[in-house]
Design a protein around this motif. Structure first.
Motif, mmCIF file in Angstrom:
data_model
loop_
_atom_site.group_PDB
_atom_site.id
_atom_site.type_symbol
_atom_site.label_atom_id
_atom_site.label_comp_id
_atom_site.label_asym_id
_atom_site.label_seq_id
_atom_site.Cartn_x
_atom_site.Cartn_y
_atom_site.Cartn_z
ATOM 1 N N ARG A 156 0.816 -1.227 0.000
ATOM 2 C CA ARG A 156 0.000 0.000 0.000
ATOM 3 C C ARG A 156 0.844 1.270 0.000
ATOM 4 O O ARG A 156 0.310 2.370 -0.124
ATOM 5 N N GLN B 252 -7.218 6.373 -0.011
ATOM 6 C CA GLN B 252 -6.143 5.985 -0.922
ATOM 7 C C GLN B 252 -6.681 5.490 -2.258
ATOM 8 O O GLN B 252 -7.748 4.864 -2.327
ATOM 9 N N ASP B 253 -5.919 5.758 -3.297
ATOM 10 C CA ASP B 253 -6.209 5.249 -4.632
ATOM 11 C C ASP B 253 -5.688 3.815 -4.707
ATOM 12 O O ASP B 253 -4.492 3.569 -4.874
ATOM 13 N N PRO C 241 2.823 2.945 -2.033
ATOM 14 C CA PRO C 241 2.767 3.974 -3.082
ATOM 15 C C PRO C 241 1.576 4.920 -2.966
ATOM 16 O O PRO C 241 1.656 6.066 -3.424
ATOM 17 N N ALA C 242 0.481 4.438 -2.359
ATOM 18 C CA ALA C 242 -0.730 5.267 -2.259
ATOM 19 C C ALA C 242 -0.852 5.963 -0.909
ATOM 20 O O ALA C 242 -1.820 6.688 -0.679
ATOM 21 N N SER D 220 -5.772 1.605 -6.867
ATOM 22 C CA SER D 220 -5.129 1.167 -8.098
ATOM 23 C C SER D 220 -3.611 1.322 -8.015
ATOM 24 O O SER D 220 -2.874 0.721 -8.796
ATOM 25 N N ARG D 221 -3.138 2.122 -7.048
ATOM 26 C CA ARG D 221 -1.705 2.317 -6.863
ATOM 27 C C ARG D 221 -1.098 1.258 -5.935
ATOM 28 O O ARG D 221 0.116 1.174 -5.801
ATOM 29 N N TRP D 222 -1.937 0.473 -5.291
ATOM 30 C CA TRP D 222 -1.411 -0.617 -4.476
ATOM 31 C C TRP D 222 -0.747 -1.643 -5.399
ATOM 32 O O TRP D 222 -1.212 -1.895 -6.513
ATOM 33 N N ARG D 223 0.329 -2.263 -4.954
ATOM 34 C CA ARG D 223 1.080 -3.183 -5.794
ATOM 35 C C ARG D 223 0.395 -4.552 -5.818
ATOM 36 O O ARG D 223 0.485 -5.321 -4.852
#
Length: 408
Positions: free
Chosen positions: A243, A260-261, A245-246, A263-266
């Protein structure tokens, strides 16, 4: 080879070189100095001369020569120096070292040595980062916001304890491994937690710490694949770090999970973590790291915040509390209860645990969140401001002050 790849290679090889030298000669402190000089020689020589055919063997050879020089210079240890000088350095030990399984075992031995029960928890973490993680003393000092001199003293004391205790460099017996495994896992957990959510300073994350904890947890998992709690800890780290990156905005500001967005989770990390915890849970008795990983997996698999399976998370926290009345687990449990039942029920748990965490800003942060859910804007604003005054992390302070201002 890029500079990053070069640095990663040296960091990966460092504990293997240290393990080989300590296994061969003992003298943990002197061996560690010899390894640093070998790494320095590689850092200056390899970019010019090219990568040797067997980098690990090269480092062990250089480190062994330097260690012999160091021991020769210690007049007070003449007897031990003579024993080392007359020992032959057999080529058959050095040349195949790069692909010998024993090298991985040496790293495991180092991990367990650094987490010897004679050391304090802070010394275990510092020595693990230094000897196994390959971080410099200056890097460790910066990570924990102390002076390099302070960290040098801490690591020196830890090494002295190791030397004075007469610990033999050998694989721990099954009983010793069982005794120390919890300390090893706890040290890695502390390193990861400080990296993922820095307790102080200008940055929310210290990626070098969380990344190093994950690397060491992967190593431990490869060496001990049958230990379900090792798998649980690795899964917890991977699922949580997915998580990252978001978790921050363009200016480094904290973004709470509900905003949090996703879609930015890996997604790759989430899949790995879910696979790890799914395989670990049926293996036997479920431990606290597996339970925390299962909670993290439920968060990561939810398509949005509103779809989170809060009732299941609440039940998992109740299982986790069976391992001990941990106030931080209770605080997280309060949030789960508020989301799965009522904010008032969660707030009641917060008030029960508040006295046990008098200086922790997270108590007032959760209190503010739950009061905001109840519609108590004045109470929430007061709690957020109190939390901001206690937080030592600047991103946390800014976030909490913003939350308070929104309720003004």
């Amino acid at each position: 080879m890029s500079r990053t790849e070069f640095d990663d290679l040296l960091r990966e090889l460092a504990p293997q070189v240290l393990g080989a030298l300590v296994r061969r000669y003992g003298h943990f402190d002197a061996a560690e100095d010899a390894v640093q000089e070998a790494l320095l020689a590689a850092a200056t020589g390899w970019p010019v001369e090219g990568l040797p055919e067997r980098p690990l063997s090269w480092l062990i050879t250089v480190g062994a020569r330097r260690l012999t020089d160091l021991l020769r210079s210690e007049q007070a240890r003449r007897a031990r120096e003579d024993a080392v000088v007359h020992r032959r350095l057999p080529d058959e030990w050095l040349s195949p070292a790069a692909d010998r399984p024993a090298d991985a075992d040496d790293t495991l031995i180092l991990l367990f040595m650094c987490c010897h029960p004679a050391l304090s928890a802070s010394s275990q973490v510092a020595l693990t980062l230094r000897a196994v993680g390959g971080l410099t003393t200056a890097e460790i000092a910066r990570a924990f916001l102390v002076s390099e001199a302070t960290m040098t003293r801490r690591i020196t004391r830890a090494k002295k304890v190791i030397a004075d205790s007469g610990i033999r460099f050998a694989a721990p017996s099954p009983s010793e491994r069982d005794e120390r495994l919890a300390a090893v896992l706890h040290a890695l957990y502390l390193i990861f937690t400080e990296g993922y959510a820095a307790t102080s300073g200008a940055e929310l994350h210290r990626a070098e710490l969380s990344s190093e904890a994950i690397r060491l947890a992967r190593l431990l998992y490869r060496l001990l694949p049958g230990e379900s709690e090792v798998a649980g800890l690795l899964a917890l780290m991977v699922l949580t770090d997915a998580r990252r990156p978001a978790r921050t905005g363009p200016a480094g500001e904290l973004i709470p999970m509900e905003e949090q967005d996703r879609s930015r989770w890996r997604a790759t990390d989430i899949a790995e973590g879910v696979e790890l915890i799914t395989a670990a849970l049926p293996q036997g008795a479920v431990g606290p790291y597996q339970l925390q990983a299962a909670i993290a997996a439920l968060h990561d698999e939810a398509p949005d915040y509103g779809s989170t399976d809060w009732p299941q998370i609440t039940l998992l926290y109740e299982r986790l509390l069976e391992f001990g009345d941990n106030p931080m687990v209770l605080l997280n449990y309060a949030v789960a209860v508020a989301m799965s039942r009522t904010p008032a029920a969660g707030l009641a748990i917060v008030e029960q645990v508040a006295g046990r965490l008098p200086d922790d800003h997270r108590v007032d942060a959760v209190r503010g969140h739950l009061r905001e859910m109840l519609g108590d804007r004045d109470g929430a604003r007061t709690a957020y401001r109190a939390a901001a005054s206690r937080a030592r992390s600047l991103p946390q302070q800014r976030y909490l002050n913003v939350r308070a201002s929104r309720l003004g």
